[in-house]
Design a protein around this motif. Structure first.
Motif, mmCIF file in Angstrom:
data_model
loop_
_atom_site.group_PDB
_atom_site.id
_atom_site.type_symbol
_atom_site.label_atom_id
_atom_site.label_comp_id
_atom_site.label_asym_id
_atom_site.label_seq_id
_atom_site.Cartn_x
_atom_site.Cartn_y
_atom_site.Cartn_z
ATOM 1 N N GLY A 1 -10.240 11.400 4.397
ATOM 2 C CA GLY A 1 -9.476 11.614 3.252
ATOM 3 C C GLY A 1 -8.328 12.415 3.654
ATOM 4 N N ILE A 2 -7.437 12.362 2.639
ATOM 5 C CA ILE A 2 -6.284 13.359 2.746
ATOM 6 C C ILE A 2 -6.159 13.965 1.416
ATOM 7 C CG2 ILE A 2 -4.821 11.313 1.876
ATOM 8 C CD1 ILE A 2 -3.674 13.981 4.306
ATOM 9 N N ASN A 3 -5.544 15.399 1.382
ATOM 10 C CA ASN A 3 -5.676 16.011 0.549
ATOM 11 C C ASN A 3 -4.150 16.464 0.398
ATOM 12 O OD1 ASN A 3 -5.706 18.358 -1.559
ATOM 13 N ND2 ASN A 3 -7.745 18.549 -1.001
ATOM 14 N N LEU A 4 -3.397 16.004 -0.903
ATOM 15 C CA LEU A 4 -2.004 16.327 -0.833
ATOM 16 C C LEU A 4 -1.891 17.827 -1.426
ATOM 17 C CD1 LEU A 4 -0.865 12.895 -2.444
ATOM 18 C CD2 LEU A 4 -0.825 13.713 -0.102
ATOM 19 N N GLY A 5 -2.745 18.552 -1.840
ATOM 20 C CA GLY A 5 -2.750 19.776 -2.324
ATOM 21 C C GLY A 5 -1.946 19.591 -3.721
ATOM 22 N N ALA B 1 -1.340 6.847 4.767
ATOM 23 C CA ALA B 1 -2.844 7.097 4.666
ATOM 24 C C ALA B 1 -3.511 5.850 4.310
ATOM 25 C CB ALA B 1 -3.354 8.346 4.025
ATOM 26 N N ASP B 2 -3.004 5.174 3.272
ATOM 27 C CA ASP B 2 -3.492 3.905 2.798
ATOM 28 C C ASP B 2 -3.436 2.681 3.765
ATOM 29 O OD1 ASP B 2 -4.254 2.116 0.874
ATOM 30 O OD2 ASP B 2 -2.302 1.471 0.277
ATOM 31 N N ARG B 3 -2.238 2.994 4.305
ATOM 32 C CA ARG B 3 -1.995 1.828 5.622
ATOM 33 C C ARG B 3 -3.162 2.048 6.676
ATOM 34 N NH1 ARG B 3 0.168 0.742 10.411
ATOM 35 N NH2 ARG B 3 0.818 2.784 10.482
ATOM 36 N N LEU B 4 -3.164 3.298 7.093
ATOM 37 C CA LEU B 4 -4.091 3.806 8.178
ATOM 38 C C LEU B 4 -5.505 3.610 7.853
ATOM 39 C CD1 LEU B 4 -2.427 6.827 9.476
ATOM 40 C CD2 LEU B 4 -2.492 4.669 10.687
ATOM 41 N N GLY B 5 -5.993 3.414 6.710
ATOM 42 C CA GLY B 5 -7.361 3.145 6.316
ATOM 43 C C GLY B 5 -8.008 4.453 5.816
ATOM 44 N N TYR B 6 -7.503 5.300 5.577
ATOM 45 C CA TYR B 6 -8.139 6.527 4.799
ATOM 46 C C TYR B 6 -8.859 6.196 3.537
ATOM 47 C CZ TYR B 6 -6.069 9.938 8.104
ATOM 48 O OH TYR B 6 -5.658 11.028 9.093
ATOM 49 N N GLU B 7 -9.881 6.821 3.203
ATOM 50 C CA GLU B 7 -10.916 6.435 2.032
ATOM 51 C C GLU B 7 -10.365 6.929 0.668
ATOM 52 O OE1 GLU B 7 -13.545 4.483 1.739
ATOM 53 O OE2 GLU B 7 -13.347 3.937 3.802
ATOM 54 N N VAL B 8 -9.648 8.103 0.793
ATOM 55 C CA VAL B 8 -9.451 8.736 -0.582
ATOM 56 C C VAL B 8 -8.215 9.633 -0.280
ATOM 57 C CG1 VAL B 8 -11.174 10.652 -0.290
ATOM 58 C CG2 VAL B 8 -10.390 9.975 -2.433
ATOM 59 N N CYS B 9 -7.409 9.710 -1.459
ATOM 60 C CA CYS B 9 -6.352 10.672 -1.386
ATOM 61 C C CYS B 9 -6.538 11.562 -2.623
ATOM 62 C CB CYS B 9 -4.898 10.022 -1.628
ATOM 63 S SG CYS B 9 -3.494 11.098 -1.806
ATOM 64 N N TRP B 10 -6.637 12.991 -2.610
ATOM 65 C CA TRP B 10 -6.923 13.969 -3.398
ATOM 66 C C TRP B 10 -5.629 14.727 -3.838
ATOM 67 C CZ3 TRP B 10 -11.859 13.642 -5.180
ATOM 68 C CH2 TRP B 10 -12.921 13.488 -4.360
ATOM 69 N N ALA B 11 -5.428 14.947 -5.217
ATOM 70 C CA ALA B 11 -4.398 15.732 -5.775
ATOM 71 C C ALA B 11 -5.145 16.861 -6.598
ATOM 72 C CB ALA B 11 -3.423 14.983 -6.481
ATOM 73 N N ALA B 12 -4.272 17.953 -6.551
ATOM 74 C CA ALA B 12 -4.729 19.292 -7.222
ATOM 75 C C ALA B 12 -4.000 19.784 -8.269
ATOM 76 C CB ALA B 12 -4.897 20.405 -6.181
ATOM 77 N N GLU B 13 -4.618 20.623 -9.209
ATOM 78 C CA GLU B 13 -4.045 21.176 -10.057
ATOM 79 C C GLU B 13 -4.127 22.816 -10.236
ATOM 80 O OE1 GLU B 13 -4.552 18.817 -13.502
ATOM 81 O OE2 GLU B 13 -6.393 20.144 -14.117
ATOM 82 N N ALA B 14 -3.263 23.551 -10.783
ATOM 83 C CA ALA B 14 -3.691 24.821 -10.912
ATOM 84 C C ALA B 14 -2.927 25.346 -12.267
ATOM 85 C CB ALA B 14 -3.110 25.748 -9.718
#
Length: 349
Positions: A4-8, A25-38
């Motif tokens: 996965g990839i974490n964008l923070g 990441a989508d093109r390379l076949g990564y499974e999930v992209c996470w985004a955070a909040e604070a």
């Protein structure tokens, strides 16, 4: 093991690059992209933007903060994001910390485990389109003595059971996460300490629910930097590790500091916190042992990273979410590609 990839956090000056990272990441076949909040950008808006510009990769909240939203609102948001993305949403939840919960949201940081359990129960019920009723310590639905009545979600979710993750650090939270969730979102995860710091409590929770670890997603976010000089690369993450161990929370309540202690860094964790809270952030970073950084990150040439990936897979990690170092888009894209190469060399894909 999947990547996965974490964008923070969004809104810190790399927004356009973050979208390009997600698309690559989508093109390379990564499974999930996470985004955070604070207490800056909110995760749902970011995830809808990313989902609109990608085709296959899942989008996940890492995390939605429990004090920020009523549980029914979170169910609505989850159902909407899942529909808009074509069934690609993963719901990550967390209680945040006392400073943000009470200082930003005005929500008392008390009984976080009971609050999380009720929150998940309400979300599950709402997503199943049951008429929403709940009698608990933290929420009562409908409110008694008023005009409210049990109602149900008007839309039909793409999936009734969206994968639900909980950000967990402490043993009790990890145990409950194993019992009520589909996965755990982790930071400062060291494969060498996985059983004692993470998997033991999670397994106990799964057993409470009559389940095993089969199908449960252990999902740490792991900073990554590619290069030959491991010590120099480790130095890049001194501010990151010092922030968590020294500055995430108060002197009395810092979950990450306690985690470092459980990994055997009692004296070092105390020193890092003392310096960080005194405003000596550079000194706090210098006090972080290189071994602590190396064991909780992916550093070095691709072959070394592949070796470490094998250790993560052997420790039970299902989704390894990378946080590539670098301030330029080119550096981060290169790290994404190196991650795929390392995974292939590790033989754990």
């Amino acid at each position: 093991m999947r990547l996965g990839i974490n964008l923070g956090y969004w809104g810190v000056g790399m927004d356009r690059d973050n979208l390009e990272v997600a698309k690559e990441a989508d093109r390379l076949g990564y499974e999930v992209c996470w985004a955070a909040e604070a207490y800056g950008s909110d995760a749902p808006t970011v995830l809808s933007w990313v989902a609109a510009h990608t085709e296959r990769i899942d989008v996940g909240s890492g995390i939605f903060q429990i004090p920020a939203r009523a549980p029914a609102m979170t169910a609505m948001t989850a159902a909407t994001l899942d529909a808009l993305s074509g069934g690609r949403f993963r719901l990550g939840l967390g209680v945040s910390g006392p400073q943000v919960s009470e200082g930003w949201y005005g929500v008392k940081f008390d009984k976080p485990l009971a609050r999380t359990r009720e929150y998940v129960e309400i979300i599950r019920k709402a997503m199943a389109r049951e008429r929403l009723t709940h009698e608990g310590e933290h929420w009562t639905l409908p409110l008694p003595g008023g005009p409210g009545k049990p109602i149900k979600l008007t839309v039909h979710p793409e999936r009734e059971r969206i994968p639900l993750y909980i950000a967990a650090i402490g043993p009790k939270n990890l145990e409950q996460t194993g019992e009520i969730a589909d996965g755990a979102l982790l930071v400062l995860f060291a494969p060498e300490h996985a059983e004692t710091t993470t998997l033991g409590p999670v397994r106990a929770g799964r057993e409470k629910a009559g389940k095993t670890l089969e199908g449960f997603d252990v999902c740490p976010t792991v900073p990554m930097a590619v290069g030959e000089d491991v010590s120099a690369l480790a130095d890049m993450f001194r501010p990151y590790t010092a922030l968590y161990v020294g500055g995430m929370g108060s002197r009395k309540q810092n979950f990450y500091n306690r985690l470092a202690q459980r990994m055997g860094y009692e004296q070092e964790a105390a020193e890092i916190q003392e310096k960080y809270l005194a405003g000596e952030k550079e000194a706090a970073g210098a006090a972080v042992p290189e071994q602590l950084i190396d064991s909780t990150t992916l550093l070095g040439p691709v072959d070394r990273i592949a070796d470490r990936m094998r250790a993560y897979a052997e420790a039970g990690v299902g989704t390894l979410s990378l946080a590539p170092a670098g301030f330029s888009l080119e550096e981060r894209i290169a790290a994404l590609r190196a991650g795929v190469e390392a995974l292939e060399r590790s033989g754990t894909a």
